[in-house]
Design an enzyme around this catalytic site. Structure first.
Site, mmCIF file in Angstrom:
data_model
loop_
_atom_site.group_PDB
_atom_site.id
_atom_site.type_symbol
_atom_site.label_atom_id
_atom_site.label_comp_id
_atom_site.label_asym_id
_atom_site.label_seq_id
_atom_site.Cartn_x
_atom_site.Cartn_y
_atom_site.Cartn_z
ATOM 1 N N LYS A 225 1.473 -43.608 -34.903
ATOM 2 C CA LYS A 225 1.189 -43.923 -36.307
ATOM 3 C C LYS A 225 2.446 -44.370 -37.049
ATOM 4 C CE LYS A 225 -3.317 -42.028 -36.564
ATOM 5 N NZ LYS A 225 -4.252 -41.002 -36.987
ATOM 6 N N ARG A 261 -4.965 -36.185 -30.120
ATOM 7 C CA ARG A 261 -5.636 -37.471 -29.851
ATOM 8 C C ARG A 261 -4.552 -38.509 -29.604
ATOM 9 N NH1 ARG A 261 -6.981 -42.009 -32.665
ATOM 10 N NH2 ARG A 261 -8.982 -42.957 -32.215
HETATM 11 N N1 HH2 Z 1 -6.925 -41.818 -36.003
HETATM 12 C C1 HH2 Z 1 -7.450 -43.029 -35.754
HETATM 13 C C2 HH2 Z 1 -8.812 -43.164 -35.436
HETATM 14 N N2 HH2 Z 1 -9.621 -42.099 -35.367
HETATM 15 N N3 HH2 Z 1 -9.928 -39.744 -35.530
HETATM 16 C C3 HH2 Z 1 -9.435 -38.525 -35.796
HETATM 17 N N4 HH2 Z 1 -10.239 -37.434 -35.745
HETATM 18 N N5 HH2 Z 1 -8.119 -38.334 -36.119
HETATM 19 C C4 HH2 Z 1 -7.241 -39.376 -36.208
HETATM 20 O O1 HH2 Z 1 -6.057 -39.145 -36.527
HETATM 21 C C5 HH2 Z 1 -7.741 -40.704 -35.941
HETATM 22 C C6 HH2 Z 1 -9.114 -40.852 -35.600
HETATM 23 C C7 HH2 Z 1 -6.573 -44.247 -35.793
HETATM 24 O O2 HH2 Z 1 -6.068 -44.571 -34.534
HETATM 25 P P1 HH2 Z 1 -6.631 -45.719 -33.513
HETATM 26 O O3 HH2 Z 1 -7.957 -45.325 -32.960
HETATM 27 O O4 HH2 Z 1 -5.625 -45.985 -32.475
HETATM 28 O O5 HH2 Z 1 -6.729 -47.021 -34.374
HETATM 29 P P2 HH2 Z 1 -7.930 -47.792 -35.051
HETATM 30 O O6 HH2 Z 1 -8.533 -46.927 -36.090
HETATM 31 O O7 HH2 Z 1 -7.262 -49.024 -35.630
HETATM 32 O O8 HH2 Z 1 -8.926 -48.119 -33.987
#
Ligand code: HH2
Length: 288
Positions: A225, A261
């Site tokens: 992040k 995660r």
């Molecule tokens: N962060 C992201 C997405 N989903 N869910 C939970 N519970 N907690 C988090 O911190 C979280 C999440 C963002 O990361 P990423 O999936 O890599 O990116 P994107 O939302 O652009 O797909």
């Protein structure tokens, strides 16, 4: 002697999206997504988190039918080769419903069951998200986000970020339980990066023991992040944030979080193995 916290479970991220912030487009192709899922299982993931819609600031919303078409075949394909736990990362009840029917057992909702179902799509009823979660009987991850993905990073403000996030999460847990979700199926997540400045993120990370003390399993998602890049400019690219991600997740492990995660499963599993072994050695436990 205080007991060492149990090693958190490792949730590996599989984004079937063209636009996720760190791996957008890499696993959009179904075969590439399944390969990635198998790789993360081999690397030691305890849970796979499947997402079909990016939540990064400014990401384009995806209709439920499109999101279902992205995630359901992948979930079914993973189920056919592995019994790894699968979570569905979605804000939409219709997508959660389809994902659970295909084999997911955890609904990871960054909107904490606040977004209404689109009743015109996929034949969903008028039920609200908490009622759908109760009906599905799955585990539910309630995450804090200030506002909506499109605007959440526009000057986020809190009087007391930790107290406000805590109050929000407890209120959402009560709403879920009032709708019929069992208490032991509820997880909480402070939502690192979702409507937060770097200072807010650091305050929430420092307060993880307080969130753990609420008595629900806590999920921490700090992987790659942006706050990491504000602490170390060499992490300008998301893939150059592994060191910061590991530091944040080991801190979470020490605070007693139930799961982390992550994009980098192999490195996280190794870091947690070393962390856990040091904790065991400190207590005079025999080495495995
Ligand atoms: N962060 C992201 C997405 N989903 N869910 C939970 N519970 N907690 C988090 O911190 C979280 C999440 C963002 O990361 P990423 O999936 O890599 O990116 P994107 O939302 O652009 O797909």
């Amino acid at each position: 002697m205080t007991a060492q916290p149990v090693r958190p479970r490792v949730m590996g991220i599989v984004n079937v999206t063209p636009d996720s912030f760190s791996d957008g487009g890499r696993f959009f192709d179904p075969a590439a997504a399944l390969d990635q899922a198998r790789r993360l299982i081999d690397e030691g993931a305890d849970i796979l988190d499947i997402g079909g819609e990016s939540t990064r600031p400014g990401a384009t919303p995806v209709p439920a039918a499109e999101e279902i078409a992205r995630v359901v075949p992948l979930i079914a394909a993973i189920r056919a080769v592995s019994d790894v736990a699968i979570s569905i990362d979605t804000m939409k009840p219709a997508v959660a419903r389809a994902a659970v029917a295909a084999g997911a057992t955890i609904w990871n909702d960054v909107a904490a069951l606040r977004f209404a179902p689109r009743t015109s799509e996929m034949g969903t009823s008028e039920m609200g998200a908490p009622e759908v979660a109760a009906e599905l009987g799955c585990e539910v991850i309630l995450m804090h986000m200030l506002g909506e993905p499109g605007t959440m990073q526009d000057d986020p403000r809190y009087d007391d970020v930790v107290a406000e996030v805590e109050a929000f999460l407890l209120a959402r847990a009560l709403t879920a339980m009032a709708a019929g979700v069992e208490r032991e199926k509820i997880w909480l997540d402070p939502g690192i990066g979702f409507g937060k400045t770097p200072a807010h993120n650091l305050a929430l990370l420092a307060a993880l023991p307080r969130f753990v003390a609420l008595g629900y399993p806590v999920l921490l998602g700090a992987s790659r992040k942006r706050f990491i890049a504000t602490l170390d400019p060499s992490g300008a690219e998301p893939t150059a944030r592994l060191g910061g991600s590991l530091a944040a997740h080991l801190h979470g492990a020490a605070a007693g979080v139930a799961a982390v995660r992550v994009h980098d499963v192999r490195e996280t599993v190794q870091a947690l193995a070393v962390w856990g072994a040091i904790g065991g050695a400190a207590q005079g436990r025999p080495r495995p």
